[in-house]
Design an enzyme around this catalytic site. Structure first.
Site, PDB file in Angstrom:
ATOM      1  N   GLU A 332      76.333  72.254 -15.319  1.00  0.00           N
ATOM      2  CA  GLU A 332      76.587  70.856 -15.648  1.00  0.00           C
ATOM      3  C   GLU A 332      78.004  70.627 -16.142  1.00  0.00           C
ATOM      4  O   GLU A 332      78.558  69.543 -15.947  1.00  0.00           O
ATOM      5  CB  GLU A 332      75.542  70.295 -16.612  1.00  0.00           C
ATOM      6  N   LYS A 353      69.188  69.556 -27.649  1.00  0.00           N
ATOM      7  CA  LYS A 353      68.254  70.686 -27.554  1.00  0.00           C
ATOM      8  C   LYS A 353      68.611  71.780 -28.555  1.00  0.00           C
ATOM      9  O   LYS A 353      67.765  72.595 -28.912  1.00  0.00           O
ATOM     10  CB  LYS A 353      68.236  71.253 -26.141  1.00  0.00           C
ATOM     11  N   HIS A 358      63.673  72.433 -26.326  1.00  0.00           N
ATOM     12  CA  HIS A 358      63.476  71.923 -24.973  1.00  0.00           C
ATOM     13  C   HIS A 358      61.985  71.652 -24.763  1.00  0.00           C
ATOM     14  O   HIS A 358      61.204  72.572 -24.548  1.00  0.00           O
ATOM     15  CB  HIS A 358      63.978  72.952 -23.966  1.00  0.00           C
TER      16      HIS A 358
END
Length: 434
Positions: A332, A353, A358
Site C-alpha cells: 500500500e 490497527k 485487525h
C-alpha cells in the site's frame, strides 16, 4: 491547496451521502467517544488471549473486547439467540441511531435499509457448537442432538443483518456484504449507493466480526500472518516498522446512520462527514499474495477520487490498511505513491490497527469511523509502535503521537484476501462543494 474550491462530488450528483450517527465497539473504552480516545491516545489494546486457552498456538495475543451484553441492554433471549458478532452489531447500530437523533419509532420502515459487512460471520458460535456436537473434536461422527436450535442461524451470515433490521424495525433493502477484510468498507459503500439511487432514505450500514476463536487463530497461524511476539503483547503489531512480524487479531463493530444531506439538515441532524467517493478492484492474482507495485489499490484510489471529484492534492489524511505484515505495508505504500504522486510524501498516513487490532471484516467500517472522527475533530490518529524505519516504507506514518491538523478530506483503504482492494473518500460537510 485552496480549501473549499474543489468540484462537486461523485457521479455528477454534486453531493455526498451524509453520516449523521456513529456507533463503535472496539477494545478499550466503549462507544464512539471511547474508541476515539483510545486510537488518538495511541495505546495498543493487545493482551494474551483470554477467550480460550491459547497455549498450543503460534500467535497467542489478540485485541479482545471486555463485553457484557447485559450492560448494553441485550435481553437474556437475545443473548441466547445471537452470536457475539450479532450482539456487537445491535449495540453499535443502537448507538448510531441515538447519535443521529433518531429512534426506531422515527423511521419509516419501508424506507429504512440495512447493510452489514462481515468476513467470518458467526464464528464464535459455530466453533462452540462444533466442539459440543463432536465432544471436543473426539467424535468422528457428530451428535446433532446436542446442537443449539439456533445453529442454522449461525451458518447463515444474513442473520447478522436480519438482527439489526429486526431491532431497528427496518423493512427496506437488507443485506450482508462479505468480501473478506474489505467487507466493512464495501458494506458502507453499498449503503451509500442505496441512498444515492433512492432505494432508502435511511440506511444503517457498517460491519461486525468476532473472530477470536481457536479455528480462526489456527487458520492465521498456518499462513504465519499473525504476530508471534507473545512475550510483549502491547508491541506485537508494528505497522510500517522494519521489525514488524504480522497483525494482531481483533474484534469489534462500527455502524453508521447514512442519509441524504439535505434531508438530514432539514430534520436538524448534525452531519459528521460525507462519503464522497468509493471504488473497489480485485487483483485476480493470488488468494493471499499482493503484487509489490500496488497497482490494483492505486487504481481503486484513483477511481474513488475521480468519483469524489477531488484532486490528489486535496487529500489531507490517509487512513491506511496498515496490517503490519511486510507484504501489505510495502504494497500500500507503493499504491499511495502510484496514485498520489509527489503528494504521497506530504500527506500523513496512519494505521489504527496498531491500537485496536485487525477485526477482519469489521475493521474497514471501524476505519471509516476513525476517518469521520478525524474530520470532525481535525486530529490525525497515530501509528503506535513505529520506532524503526523501513527503507521501503518511507512516508509520513504519524509515529506514536496524534497530530492536530485541519482535515477536510480523508482517503481510507482496505485490502482483503482474494485480491480485494477498496478505497473510500470522506469529506467535511459543506467543503469541496461545486
Amino acid at each position: 491547496m485552496t480549501r473549499g474550491t474543489g468540484r462537486g462530488t461523485g457521479r455528477g450528483t454534486g453531493r455526498g451521502v451524509a453520516i449523521t450517527g456513529i456507533g463503535v465497539l472496539t477494545p478499550g473504552a466503549p462507544g464512539a467517544r471511547g474508541f476515539w480516545e483510545t486510537v488518538t491516545g495511541g495505546r495498543p489494546t493487545f493482551r494474551t488471549i483470554t477467550a480460550f486457552d491459547p497455549a498450543r498456538f503460534r500467535s497467542r495475543v489478540a485485541a479482545e473486547i471486555d463485553f457484557d451484553p447485559g450492560d448494553h441492554g441485550l435481553t437474556l433471549r437475545q443473548r441466547r439467540r445471537m452470536d457475539r458478532a450479532a450482539q456487537f452489531a445491535i449495540v453499535t447500530a443502537r448507538e448510531a441511531l441515538a447519535a443521529s437523533g433518531l429512534a426506531p419509532g422515527d423511521l419509516d420502515p419501508a424506507r429504512t435499509g440495512v447493510s452489514v459487512g462481515s468476513a467470518v460471520g458467526c464464528t464464535v458460535s459455530l466453533d462452540r457448537e462444533y466442539s459440543i456436537v463432536s465432544d471436543g473434536g473426539r467424535l468422528p461422527v457428530v451428535d446433532p442432538g446436542y446442537a443449539s436450535r439456533h445453529l442454522p442461524d449461525y451458518f447463515v451470515p444474513a442473520s447478522l443483518a436480519r438482527e439489526v433490521a429486526w431491532d431497528a424495525g427496518a423493512e427496506g433493502p437488507v443485506c450482508v456484504v462479505s468480501t473478506g477484510c474489505t467487507s466493512g468498507l464495501d458494506a458502507v459503500a453499498h449503503g451509500m449507493e442505496l441512498i444515492r439511487e433512492g432505494s432508502a432514505d435511511i440506511v444503517l450500514a457498517g460491519a461486525t466480526d468476532a473472530p477470536i476463536s481457536p479455528i480462526t487463530v489456527a487458520c492465521f497461524d498456518a499462513i504465519k500472518a499473525t504476530s508471534p511476539d507473545n512475550d510483549d503483547p502491547v508491541r506485537a503489531c508494528r505497522p510500517f516498522d522494519a521489525t514488524r512480524s504480522g497483525f494482531v487479531l481483533g474484534e469489534g463493530s462500527a455502524m453508521f446512520v447514512l442519509e441524504e444531506p439535505g434531508a438530514a439538515l432539514a430534520r436538524g441532524a448534525r452531519v459528521i462527514a460525507e462519503i464522497r467517493g468509493f471504488a473497489s478492484r480485485c487483483n485476480a492474482y493470488h488468494m493471499t499474495g499482493l503484487r509489490p507495485d500496488g497497482a490494483e489499490m492505486a487504481v481503486a484510489i484513483e477511481a474513488a477520487l475521480d468519483q469524489a471529484r477531488i484532486p490528489v492534492e486535496g487529500v489531507d489524511y490517509i487512513n491506511a490498511h496498515g496490517s503490519g505484515t511486510k507484504q501489505n505495508d510495502r504494497h500500500e505504500t507503493a499504491a499511495f505513491k502510484r496514485a498520489l504522486g509527489d503528494h504521497a510524501r506530504r500527506v500523513p498516513v496512519s494505521s489504527i490497527k496498531s491500537v485496536v487490532g485487525h477485526s477482519l471484516g469489521a475493521i474497514g467500517a471501524i476505519e471509516v469511523a476513525a476517518s469521520a472522527l478525524a474530520i470532525e475533530h481535525d486530529v490525525v490518529p497515530p501509528t503506535a509502535n513505529l520506532r524503526h524505519r523501513d527503507p521501503e516504507c518511507d512516508l509520513d506514518y504519524v509515529p506514536g503521537t496524534a497530530r492536530e491538523l485541519r482535515v477536510d478530506t480523508v482517503l481510507t483503504v482496505g485490502s482483503g484476501f482474494g485480491g480485494f482492494q477498496s478505497a473510500m473518500v470522506l469529506g467535511a460537510p459543506g467543503r469541496w462543494r461545486s
